[in-house]
Each structure stands twice: as structure tokens, then as C-alpha cells.
Design a protein around this motif. Structure first.
Motif, short mmCIF file in Angstrom:
data_model
loop_
_atom_site.label_atom_id
_atom_site.label_comp_id
_atom_site.label_asym_id
_atom_site.label_seq_id
_atom_site.Cartn_x
_atom_site.Cartn_y
_atom_site.Cartn_z
N TRP A 27 0.75 -1.39 -0.70
CA TRP A 27 0.07 -0.13 0.22
C TRP A 27 0.72 0.75 0.24
N GLY A 28 1.92 1.06 0.54
CA GLY A 28 2.55 2.25 1.13
C GLY A 28 3.43 2.50 -0.28
N ASN A 29 4.24 1.17 -0.49
CA ASN A 29 4.96 1.84 -1.98
C ASN A 29 4.13 2.09 -3.29
N LEU A 30 2.76 1.95 -2.73
CA LEU A 30 1.51 2.19 -4.67
C LEU A 30 1.14 3.78 -3.87
N ALA A 31 1.04 4.43 -3.04
CA ALA A 31 0.04 5.41 -2.83
C ALA A 31 1.47 6.55 -3.08
N ASP A 32 3.15 5.81 -2.50
CA ASP A 32 4.18 6.98 -2.51
C ASP A 32 3.78 7.15 -4.19
N SER A 33 4.18 5.85 -4.85
CA SER A 33 4.72 6.27 -6.65
C SER A 33 3.53 6.71 -7.72
N LEU A 34 2.18 6.54 -6.25
CA LEU A 34 0.83 6.82 -7.93
C LEU A 34 0.61 8.62 -7.40
N PHE A 35 0.57 8.96 -6.01
CA PHE A 35 -0.73 10.58 -5.49
C PHE A 35 0.54 10.82 -4.39
N ASN A 36 1.68 10.63 -4.48
CA ASN A 36 3.29 11.00 -3.00
C ASN A 36 2.91 11.23 -1.90
N ILE A 37 1.09 10.21 -1.73
CA ILE A 37 1.09 9.62 0.29
C ILE A 37 2.68 9.03 0.27
N THR A 38 2.69 9.02 1.17
CA THR A 38 4.22 8.79 2.57
C THR A 38 2.42 8.20 3.33
N GLY A 39 2.74 6.40 3.55
CA GLY A 39 2.32 5.57 4.30
C GLY A 39 3.15 5.45 5.39
N VAL A 40 2.89 5.16 6.60
CA VAL A 40 3.65 5.30 7.94
C VAL A 40 3.25 3.86 8.84
N LEU A 41 4.00 2.78 8.51
CA LEU A 41 3.18 1.48 9.31
C LEU A 41 3.98 1.79 10.72
N SER A 42 2.67 2.15 12.00
CA SER A 42 2.35 2.11 12.48
C SER A 42 1.50 0.81 13.67
N GLY A 43 2.51 -0.31 13.67
CA GLY A 43 2.10 -0.90 13.92
C GLY A 43 0.68 -1.69 14.39
N THR A 44 0.60 -1.78 15.48
CA THR A 44 -0.82 -2.99 15.87
C THR A 44 -1.70 -1.91 16.55
N SER A 45 -2.95 -2.34 15.64
CA SER A 45 -4.16 -1.26 16.50
C SER A 45 -5.54 -2.26 17.03
#
Length: 974
Positions: free
Chosen positions: A344-362
Motif C-alpha cells: 500500500w505504501g509503495n503504491l500510494a507513494d508512486s501514484l499519489f505522493n502519499i507516504t504510508g507510515v507503518l504504525s504497528g498494531t491497533s
């Protein structure tokens, strides 16, 4: 060997010291470990990055204590129905919930049955009972570094361009119009019907409205609730499911636009776009009800899915993805496996310049029930949390539709790529052939209809140029030859379909080829009473592995061991220190090489009941503001008639930071820590000795501790509270000494002068046998730093907040000004239950009037040394027990001892106090008169009625009136 309690396995303590329903953290290394945990029948509580918190009763502990699983205690005396997870940050009644454990975004709380009966469960809290994780082992999977998007059925640009921001805005306005979509109300029923109609209008033949019992968020009433689902059946793998979910309920009075109209709109937009596109797997579009009140809709869904054996490959959850303060960041919560979240993070970054921050468990949204069952999840969430959620202002006014559209597009691209990519190949095991150059890699074979082939990749560690091997799809193992003996290698496997698309996730496993057995790893040794327990990791991967054996002091023991634990209870161990190695053997009787492997040292615990170790730790602090010699003189005076050894921190003969090994010969350890200007006064930063002391308690040792004076400060004075977390470096104050927090009243330094001013003037006794204590100004002057030329008080002791059972307050704070913040608050307590016995004084005893302070320390030792006053040879019927007689002090004694008894009546009452020998003969009449109300103290000098000194030995003293009698035991030593 220095043993850290938080790293080593407390569970290796033999059964009998474990308390029922204790909580432990357990680490799993392989599938066999998971089976061991399942077979113990312990209750899993939460899963933490592959580890588990579990509740173990005596039966489960007995099994686990022999399993070799790495495990340590987190908390004691807990039942499953008292445990709750914070699933939503918010205002909760802190008097009803106590924090037990926190890691990452998971917060575990405890309440009591009584409090539950008196109050409703907070809407922010999720009961653990009934919502527990499945126990399993799986190697962590990460993103395939060589993954690339190739040969998609539809290119991603074309796919995401189908997402319409206008449609998103229209759906959001419609959902907002169902104002206050509270579970069980007409507004959410209307929203339910609208979502169902949308799914039907998109052409889905299988639309399901699934009813279940929900809970209304605000009222906590039982109400009908409904999940709405649309199924798109896969064309290649119809039995594999991808779940796209969000919750559509809100809280009362809120439009629920961002929470969670935004996620619901995302699910509906997914369903609209994909309705006319073929998918490989079955996609389930679902909006959950009753999320706000405790994830009831998603729990209902996943429980049904598990019962029906559904193969859920991935669950993508969208919850709050549109707040106006966001633009280019998103939070990605996940379970053990992070590969799909990384995608998700790779696609969001390459397509929309959104950085997905891995935030652990919730645990705060609908992905969590899926995660509990072991499914891969991603919880997509806005990076900057809405400032208006759960309020009447949670409307589209506070939403960024540009950001929301990019979040939906990123999620759609991720789900679509997961859908058509072949499943990952998971390495399950690597075996050593045993020739020094070959390793066999094994994996769980995938159905050949899903893939055309594998590529096995491997390289030397540290990283070298990787090699790769093409392997047919009908294989589940491969022997890699031509390796270098003793060189570590890393392996991972990638699966490919027949048009060249690769799997997204990989698992990396390391192994080393050897011609002889591998050395067992992670040997730890722990003392128990009369024995030493050894555990190690089972990292022997050779195909011809036979067994383990133990080397003790250079001698190979004959015992053949096939597990990873060994209890050395040889009577010859004594109290000597022993060297240990563990070695592995193969079928050819080759033994692993111990060259360069240091032995692990330990000795058995003898815990001799009448031996006392006195440790003066008053100089081992950040601010040694006391005269250590005065503390030592006080300790030696109190112990002079006892069998004790004394060491101080300044001693060069003994590094009296007494490690665990130094404690094991003694039945009681007495610790003076009167500097105490840190939160870790007994242990000394960073708490090493505290950990050893806690383990000593867990195997049956007993502790008396005293210290500390509070913080010094210049005016104005203040109160400082130190909280103890069971997982912090000083968490054993919480875990073993029942201390939830300490309030430290600070003492003013008055200038010019300088001089000290303190509110503390003494300690009021709460238990018979403990004399009241008065502050000794002379002792204070002798103790404090010379810079303080006058002293009107000592720095204040801390006020502990206690929890748990079997705590008895011994002393309370005596305030010179009757200050409500301090007067009458506990400052000393004891915990004596036969499994973890201690007496703890949060006051510096040597600052008190010496005679009473000496008696206090002697009384504390006697409480631990003689907790039960019975003897099978004594006539119990002639000397029945009663609660009004206290234990004598000191005990053992020479030349005299003090006996106290209590008259509970308001008038003088006839009582007699007599001493008997071991065969029941009266030898001394100590008292025969009308006792005044309250406490009467009698001294006995060890003589009989004729004035002759009695022989050394056990004696009994009996308090008797016309309607009661009580007897206790004492020991006279010449």
C-alpha cells in the motif's frame, strides 16, 4: 551469570510457587512451540508481534514450566473477565480501570468483578473474554524486494481513474444525511437500506443483510444490528477471499462524516468500480455495524467466516480517511505480516505522493477481529486524527475530498494487485544434510493451478551476490549443494504464475551447513530450591540429529535429552557454583563443538531458613545523602542475635550489588536503601538488582526492605507522582512489590541557612507487634549532608499506591501539620501468602528513634521467619488459637523478647500469659491480671518461674481469658 528477570523464563520456577491466573508473556520460536502453548490450555489474551500474553492457572503453569518456552510474568491474580482492551482513545472512568500492559498501540486494562457489577462497561473498552487471539506460529513476511507490477488485467492508471471524486462527495453527503447513525436506530436502518440498494444497483447478485445482536454505543442497550455485504465471486480462486471493509455506524448526535462515512464511501466506491471487472479471488465488500460500541459487527463476521472455513487472504479496512488537516501522509496499522501494508505504501507513494507510515498494531477498528484469527490485515487511517470526530461537527465541512480520493485510490490499487498476484510461498523449515555443504529448504507447497514455478534465492550473510534456482511448481523442497561449511546463508522463495507475475510477500530464513551438530543456542540457567533448571532454543536443523546432553563442570552427564529443558536436581549440587554447557549429538555420535563457548554459571538455591543476608545499599544511589555507616550500625544492631552476613555497597571485599547467585543461600534478605533519591531505590539504576531480587522472591526467598527519603527541592514545595508500569525497567516494583505508584512529597530547602523543613514526624503502627515510630532529629543530623546545617525534619518518605490481595498496611504517615495529602497514608506494608513473602518500609528506619526502629526490623524478620505458629507435637486442643496475640519480637531472641496482646474490650479484662515448653509444661507465668483496654507489652528474659535461664529451643506462649485462648511459638538461643 547475571540473570535479568525480564529476559529469562520465570516459568522455569517449579510449580508450587506459581499463583493461579498469573499473566505471562510467551515467545514462540516454531510450530512446536505453538502446539505446546495450545496444549497447556492457557487462555490467550492478546498477540504481540508473534508473542502472546496468556493467563495460566496452576494446571497450565505446571505444563508450561516443563515446556521450555521463553516466558516471563507480567502480572498476578487476574481473571479473564476482568481484562479489557482500549479500542478507542477517550475519557474512561480511571477509578474502574487499571493499566496492566501497553505496547505499540495496544493498551490492556484490568477492572474487578465488583466494579463491573456496579458500573457499565465503558464504550471505549473492549472485553478480552470472547475476543481472544488464535494461537499459531508463522514466520514474519515482508515485501518482495524484486516485486514489480506486470501483466495486470487492467493497468493501474486506468483502474484508479475510474474513481470519481464527484461520486465520493455525493455518497458522503447522502451518508451524512442519515444523521447520528447510532446502532439500533431508524437512521442507521435507513443507511443500511441505502447501502443494500447501492450494492444491488451495481449488479451484484449476492447481496446479504446479516443480522446479529449489537450494542448501542451510548446506552449500552442490546439492539438489533446489521452487516451489509456484497460478494464478487473470483474467476480463478473463488475459494480465496479479500475482504474490503469499513463501519457505517456512528455515535449519537454526530453526522459521522469522517468517522466513518469516509471509509464506508470507500467500500461502496470499490464495489461500483469493480462490479464490471473480473477478479481472480472472491471480493467481499462489507460495511459493519456496531463498531463504535466494541467491534461487534466485525467480530460477528469473522467468527462466522472461521466456522465456515473461509480462506481470507487479506482484509483491508478503511476508517477515517478524510480529515481536512491531511494531505500527503497516512497511517497503516497491521498485524504480524507487513508485506501488504508495505505494498500500500509503495503504491500510494508512486501514484499519489502519499507516504504510508507503518504504525504497528491497533485494536481500535474492524480489522482487529480478523487479525486475532491470524488473517493478514491493513488498517488505513488518516495521519492527523480528526479534531471533530464523535462530535456534531464531524461533517463534510471538515473533510478533504482530494485527500480522501487519493486514499481510496491507493487502497483500490493495493486490493487489486493482491487479487491477481500469486500467493506467497512460505519456507517452513531448513534442514542440514550433515555433510558441511548442503541444506534442504522446505516450504508449504502451493496448488500448481495457482503458479507455474518458484525461484529459490539465497546469499551469504553478510549479504553477497545472491544465487537463484528455478524450481518446478509441484515441488515442496530442494537441496542446495556446494555451500561453504560454517558460512551462514539467507533463503527466501518467490512464486510465479504462468504470465510472469510474482508473489508479493516473502519469508527469509537463515541457516548454516555443518558436518557436526549445531551448537544449541540461548542456554539460560535458573536456580530453584535444591536444583538448577536449564533451557535452550531448539536450533538443531540437522537431519541426523539424535539428542542433547549436559556438561556440568567439564563432565558429560549421562541423561539423554530430546526436549529443550533439563532439571538438574542432583543432591551433590550443594551450594557450589557450577559451569554448564549443553551439547547436541547426531546419529553417528558426533558432538557439537564447545570450543570458544563460555559456560553458563549457576548454583542451586538452598534458601536456608535461619540465614539472613543484610545488604546496605545506601551508598548505591545517585545522591548518597546519608551516612552509610549509620545505616550499617542500625542493621547490625537489629540482627546481632541472628545468623546473618552483612555487606555494604562500599565494601571492596564484596561487590554488594549482590547478584542473584549471592542471594541463593539465604532464607531472608534484608535491604537498607536509605539514600533513595531515585525511583529505583532498592535496585539502583537501571534496576539490575531489583530484577534479581524479584526472581529470588519467585523461588521462595523472603525480603525485608527499608529506605527511602523523598526528593529535596527549593521552595515552592510540590508533590511528585511516579507511576510503575509492569513492563518498564523498574516494573518489578509493580510486579513483585504490589506498588502501582509512589507519591513523593518534596522537602523544602530554606535559604538563607540552609536548613530542611519536612512535614513527616513519624509512623503510626497499624499492626500489633510493630511499635509506633518517631523521627529522631539527632539521627537525621548524623545522616544528612554537611551542607544542611540545621534540620527541622527529614526528607519525606514516599506514599505508595498498593494493589492486589494479601497486602497489610503496617505503618501510616504521621504529619506534623495533619496535612490531608499525607497524614494517614500508607508508608509500609507486608505481603505474606507463602509464595512471595516480603515486608516493605518506604521510610528510612535508622532515622527513627533507635529502640523502636530496631524492634520494627526484628519484628519484620520474625514475620517472615515464623509465619505459622503451630507444632504437631504440641497439644492444640489445650492451647487453641485466637487473633488477639501478636508474634514476639525479636524472635529468635537472646537475652529477652517482647510479647504483645490486645484487649478488645472497653474495660479492663482478666487475662493470663504463660510460657510452655515443647511438651506442654508451664515454665513461666508472665502475666495474670486485669489487662487494660488496647495493647499490653510484656518482656520475657528467658528465665523460668524459679529464675533459672531456660535451655535453648522452641517455646510456646499462651494468652488465655475465660472465653478465649491463643498460642504462638518462639525460639530462644543462648
Amino acid at each position: 551469570m547475571k540473570v535479568y528477570i525480564y529476559l529469562l523464563a520465570i516459568m522455569m520456577v517449579l510449580s508450587g510457587f506459581a499463583t493461579a491466573d498469573d499473566m505471562y508473556r510467551v515467545s514462540l520460536q516454531n510450530h512446536q512451540d505453538a502446539e505446546k502453548l495450545i496444549n497447556s490450555r492457557a487462555d490467550p489474551v492478546i498477540r504481540i508481534n508473534g508473542d502472546y500474553l496468556i493467563l495460566a492457572n496452576n494446571s497450565a503453569f505446571e505444563i508450561l514450566s516443563h515446556s521450555g518456552l521463553p516466558m516471563y510474568r507480567v502480572a498476578s491474580n487476574i481473571s479473564l473477565d476482568e481484562l479489557f482492551l482500549e479500542f478507542e482513545a477517550g475519557v474512561k472512568d480511571e477509578s474502574n480501570y487499571k493499566s496492566l500492559f501497553e505496547i505499540n498501540n495496544i493498551k490492556l486494562y484490568q477492572t474487578t468483578k465488583a466494579k463491573l457489577a456496579q458500573s457499565e462497561i465503558s464504550p471505549e473498552m473492549l472485553p478480552v473474554k470472547g475476543n481472544q487471539p488464535r494461537i499459531y506460529f508463522r514466520r514474519p513476511a515482508v515485501f518482495n524486494p524484486s516485486f514489480s507490477i506486470v501483466n495486470a488485467e487492467i493497468d493501474l492508471d486506468s483502474l484508479i481513474n475510474l474513481v470519481s471524486q464527484d461520486t465520493i462527495m455525493e455518497y458522503s453527503d447522502t451518508l451524512q444525511a442519515f444523521n447520528g447513525r447510532l446502532t439500533g436506530t431508524p437512521s442507521i436502518f435507513a443507511a443500511r437500506d441505502w447501502v443494500e440498494a447501492k450494492f444491488t444497483a451495481f449488479g451484484y447478485d449476492s447481496v446479504v443483510v446479516d443480522s446479529f445482536g449489537g450494542i448501542q454505543h451510548d446506552t449500552r442497550d442490546n439492539v438489533p444490528a446489521y452487516n451489509v455485504m456484497a460478494y464478487k465471486i473470483g474467476t480463478v480462486y473463488p475459494d480465496k477471499h479479500i475482504v474490503i471493509g469499513a463501519h457505517y455506524d456512528a455515535v449519537a448526535g454526530s453526522p459521522g462524516a469522517d468517522d466513518n462515512g469516509s471509509g464506508t464511501v470507500g467500500v461502496i466506491e470499490f464495489a461500483r468500480i469493480l462490479s464490471n471487472l473480473d477478479t481472480y479471488m472472491t471480493l467481499v465488500f462489507v460495511v459493519f455495524d456496531s463498531e463504535e460500541s466494541g467491534l461487534y459487527g466485525s467480530h460477528h463476521y469473522v467468527n462466522n467466516a472461521e466456522t465456515q472455513g473461509e480462506d481470507i487472504v487479506y482484509m483491508l479496512n478503511m476508517d477515517m480517511i478524510a480529515h481536512i488537516d491531511n494531505d500527503s501522509f497516512a497511517k497503516l496499522f497491521h498485524g504480524d505480516q507487513i508485506a501488504y501494508s508495505q505494498l500500500w505504501g509503495n503504491l500510494a507513494d508512486s501514484l499519489f505522493n502519499i507516504t504510508g507510515v507503518l504504525s504497528g498494531t491497533s485494536a481500535s477498528s474492524d480489522h482487529y477481529p480478523f487479525q486475532l484469527k491470524g488473517y493478514d490485515v491493513t488498517f488505513v487511517h488518516e495521519h492527523e486524527l480528526s479534531t471533530v470526530y464523535h462530535s456534531p461537527q464531524d461533517s463534510t465541512t471538515y473533510m478533504s475530498f482530494d485527500y480522501m480520493t487519493k486514499m481510496i485510490k491507493s487502497s483500490l490499487a493495493t486490493a487489486y494487485v493482491v487479487d491477481y498476484s500469486p500467493p506467497p510461498a512460505i519456507i517452513s523449515n531448513i534442514s542440514d544434510i550433515g555433510d558441511g555443504q548442503s541444506l534442504r529448504v522446505e516450504w508449504t507447497q502451493l496448488d500448481p493451478i495457482y503458479i507455474s514455478h518458484y525461484y529459490l534465492h539465497y546469499n551469504e550473510v553478510p549479504v553477497s551476490m545472491p544465487d537463484s534456482i528455478l524450481i518446478p511448481s509441484d515441488s515442496n523442497s530442494y537441496v542446495v549443494n556446494g555451500l561453504i561449511e560454517g558460512q551462514k546463508y539467507s533463503f527466501y522463495l518467490i512464486s510465479y504464475d504462468n504470465i510472469g507475475r510474482s508473489s508479493i510477500a516473502i519469508t527469509q530464513v537463515e541457516a548454516t551447513p555443518l558436518a557436526i551438530p549445531h551448537n544449541p543456542a540461548g542456554l539460560s540457567v535458573l536456580p530453584v530450591l535444591g536444583a538448577i533448571n536449564l533451557t535452550w532454543h531448539k536450533n538443531n536443523i540437522e537431519l541426523d540429529f539424535s539428542h542433547y546432553q549436559i556438561i556440568r563442570d567439564g563432565v558429560l552427564l549421562p541423561d539423554i535429552i530430546t526436549d529443550t529443558t533439563y532439571n538438574d536436581n542432583d543432591p551433590s549440587l550443594g551450594s557450589d557454583l557450577h559451569d554448564y554447557w549443553v551439547v547436541a549429538f547426531d546419529d553417528s555420535d558426533n558432538m557439537s563443538d564447545t570450543t570458544g563457548v563460555d559456560p553458563v554459571q549457576m548454583k542451586a538455591a538452598t534458601l536456608e531458613a535461619d540465614r539472613i543476608l543484610a545488604l546496605n545499599r545506601s551508598s548505591d544511589q545517585f545522591f548518597a545523602n546519608v551516612n552509610e555507616q549509620v545505616t550499617g550500625e542500625f542493621m547490625r544492631q537489629a540482627l546481632e542475635s541472628m545468623n546473618y552476613d552483612y555487606f555494604s555497597d562500599s565494601s571492596t571485599a564484596n561487590a554488594a550489588r549482590a547478584q542473584l547467585i549471592s542471594l541463593l543461600d539465604y532464607g531472608i534478605v534484608v535491604i537498607g536503601a536509605e539514600s533513595g533519591n531515585s525511583t529505583d531505590d532498592i535496585g539502583g539504576f537501571p534496576g539490575d538488582f531489583l530484577n534479581d531480587l524479584s526472581y529470588y522472591l519467585s523461588i521462595g526467598g523472603k525480603v525485608v526492605a527499608f529506605g527511602r527519603w523523598g526528593t529535596l527541592t527549593a521552595p515552592p514545595s510540590r508533590m511528585d507522582t511516579v507511576f510503575y508500569n509492569p513492563n518498564a525497567y523498574n516494573g518489578n516494583y509493580y510486579n513483585y512489590f504490589n506498588t502501582a505508584f509512589r507519591v513523593r512529597p518534596t522537602t523544602e530547602i530554606i535559604t538563607p541557612g540552609p536548613y530542611l523543613v519536612s512535614d513527616f514526624v513519624g509512623a503510626n503502627s497499624q499492626i500489633l507487634g510493630y511499635p509506633s515510630l518517631d523521627w529522631d532529629s539527632t539521627a537525621t543530623v548524623n545522616h544528612i549532608s554537611p551542607v544542611f546545617i540545621a534540620a527541622t525534619g527529614i526528607p519525606s518518605p514516599s506514599l505508595p499506591g498498593l494493589f492486589g490481595t494479601n497486602n497489610e498496611v503496617i505503618y501510616t504517615y504521621n504529619s506534623s501539620m495533619d496535612t490531608v495529602e499525607t497524614d494517614g497514608k500508607p508508608i509500609a506494608w507486608r505481603h505474606i501468602d507463602g509464595s512471595r513473602d516480603y515486608v516493605f518500609f518506604d521510610i528510612p528506619l535508622s532515622f527513627m528513634e533507635r529502640t523502636a526502629a530496631v524492634s520494627t526490623l526484628q519484628k519484620a524478620i520474625n514475620d517472615l521467619m515464623f509465619p505459622v505458629a503451630t507444632d504437631e507435637e504440641f497439644d492444640e486442643e489445650s492451647l487453641p488459637t485466637h487473633f488477639t496475640l501478636s508474634q514476639n519480637y525479636p524472635n529468635p531472641f537472646n537475652p529477652q523478647t517482647t510479647i504483645e496482646f490486645f484487649n478488645p474490650y472497653n474495660l479492663p479484662h482478666q487475662m493470663s500469659l504463660k510460657v510452655f515448653n515443647i511438651i506442654g509444661q508451664e515454665i513461666k507465668l508472665l502475666f495474670n491480671d486485669n489487662a487494660l483496654p488496647g495493647i499490653t507489652r510484656i518482656k520475657w528474659d528467658g528465665t523460668d518461674n524459679s529464675g533459672r535461664t531456660v535451655a535453648s529451643g522452641i517455646y510456646f506462649y499462651q494468652l488465655k481469658t475465660d472465653d478465649l485462648s491463643e498460642t504462638k511459638k518462639m525460639l530462644f538461643l543462648k
